[in-house]
Design a protein around this motif. Sequence first.
Motif, short mmCIF file in Angstrom:
data_model
loop_
_atom_site.label_atom_id
_atom_site.label_comp_id
_atom_site.label_asym_id
_atom_site.label_seq_id
_atom_site.Cartn_x
_atom_site.Cartn_y
_atom_site.Cartn_z
N MET A 1 -54.56 2.86 -4.86
CA MET A 1 -54.53 1.90 -5.95
C MET A 1 -55.91 1.30 -6.16
O MET A 1 -56.62 1.00 -5.20
CB MET A 1 -53.51 0.81 -5.64
CG MET A 1 -53.33 -0.16 -6.78
SD MET A 1 -51.98 -1.26 -6.37
CE MET A 1 -52.06 -2.31 -7.77
N LYS A 2 -56.29 1.12 -7.39
CA LYS A 2 -57.62 0.61 -7.72
C LYS A 2 -57.60 -0.92 -7.75
O LYS A 2 -56.76 -1.53 -8.39
CB LYS A 2 -58.02 1.15 -9.09
CG LYS A 2 -59.40 0.77 -9.53
CD LYS A 2 -59.74 1.49 -10.80
CE LYS A 2 -60.70 0.68 -11.61
NZ LYS A 2 -61.02 1.30 -12.86
N PHE A 3 -58.53 -1.54 -7.02
CA PHE A 3 -58.60 -2.99 -6.98
C PHE A 3 -59.79 -3.53 -7.75
O PHE A 3 -59.71 -4.57 -8.39
CB PHE A 3 -58.67 -3.47 -5.53
CG PHE A 3 -57.42 -3.18 -4.76
CD1 PHE A 3 -56.27 -3.91 -4.98
CD2 PHE A 3 -57.38 -2.17 -3.82
CE1 PHE A 3 -55.10 -3.65 -4.27
CE2 PHE A 3 -56.23 -1.91 -3.11
CZ PHE A 3 -55.09 -2.65 -3.34
N SER A 4 -60.93 -2.84 -7.66
CA SER A 4 -62.14 -3.33 -8.30
C SER A 4 -62.28 -2.74 -9.70
O SER A 4 -62.21 -1.52 -9.88
CB SER A 4 -63.37 -2.94 -7.48
OG SER A 4 -64.54 -3.28 -8.16
N PRO A 5 -62.49 -3.58 -10.72
CA PRO A 5 -62.65 -3.04 -12.07
C PRO A 5 -63.99 -2.35 -12.28
O PRO A 5 -64.19 -1.63 -13.25
CB PRO A 5 -62.54 -4.28 -12.97
CG PRO A 5 -62.94 -5.41 -12.09
CD PRO A 5 -62.53 -5.04 -10.70
N ASN A 6 -64.92 -2.55 -11.33
CA ASN A 6 -66.27 -1.96 -11.46
C ASN A 6 -66.34 -0.53 -10.94
O ASN A 6 -67.36 0.13 -11.11
CB ASN A 6 -67.29 -2.82 -10.71
CG ASN A 6 -67.27 -4.25 -11.17
OD1 ASN A 6 -67.07 -4.53 -12.35
ND2 ASN A 6 -67.44 -5.17 -10.24
N VAL A 7 -65.29 -0.08 -10.28
CA VAL A 7 -65.30 1.25 -9.67
C VAL A 7 -64.27 2.13 -10.36
O VAL A 7 -63.14 1.70 -10.58
CB VAL A 7 -64.97 1.16 -8.16
CG1 VAL A 7 -64.95 2.53 -7.53
CG2 VAL A 7 -65.98 0.28 -7.46
N SER A 8 -64.66 3.34 -10.69
CA SER A 8 -63.74 4.26 -11.36
C SER A 8 -62.89 4.98 -10.33
O SER A 8 -63.36 5.32 -9.24
CB SER A 8 -64.54 5.28 -12.16
OG SER A 8 -63.67 6.24 -12.69
N SER A 9 -61.63 5.23 -10.67
CA SER A 9 -60.77 6.02 -9.79
C SER A 9 -60.62 7.43 -10.35
O SER A 9 -59.79 8.21 -9.89
CB SER A 9 -59.40 5.36 -9.64
OG SER A 9 -58.80 5.20 -10.91
N SER A 10 -61.45 7.76 -11.34
CA SER A 10 -61.40 9.07 -11.96
C SER A 10 -61.97 10.13 -11.02
O SER A 10 -63.06 9.95 -10.47
CB SER A 10 -62.21 9.05 -13.25
OG SER A 10 -62.55 10.35 -13.66
N ARG A 11 -61.24 11.23 -10.83
CA ARG A 11 -61.71 12.32 -9.96
C ARG A 11 -63.02 12.88 -10.47
O ARG A 11 -63.95 13.12 -9.70
CB ARG A 11 -60.63 13.41 -9.92
CG ARG A 11 -61.06 14.65 -9.16
CD ARG A 11 -59.94 15.67 -9.13
NE ARG A 11 -60.42 16.98 -8.78
CZ ARG A 11 -60.61 17.40 -7.53
NH1 ARG A 11 -60.39 16.59 -6.52
NH2 ARG A 11 -61.04 18.63 -7.29
#
Length: 145
Positions: A1-11
């Motif tokens: 799950m993504k917590f930081s809006p500054n980091v992308s979780s896109s592969r």
Amino acid sequence: MKFSPNVSSSRRKSRKAHFTAPSSMRRIIMSSALSSELRKKYHVRSMPVRKDDEVSVVRGTYKGREGKVIQCYRKKWVIHVDRITREKQSGATVQVGIHPSKCVITKLKLDKDRKAILERKNKETKSAKSKGKFTEQDVAMADVD
């Protein structure tokens, strides 16, 4: 799950960031775990590998082999360990590249910078300092006002 809006979780973006990483970031990505003896001694789990460290290979074809790191080839994401070579078809011997995550550091080459890193990463001193507990002196000084 993504917590930081500054980091992308896109592969796609993660892979691009990894494979186009500059040398300074590759150094950190190319880290190895420390052996259990070193982990007990320094209270640190892993360190970036450098030339003259001694490593033991724990995965792959060369599992169980040990040697000194003779080169960290950041461009190819591998390290070269002495005595881990293979013969080419022409008869020449070449170093086999091994990814640092498949190795365990058994002996560190320590200099002042490396000692500073170990001091900074030391989990035991971190846990003692960051508890936020007050000492008797702190309590006594609070009443001075």
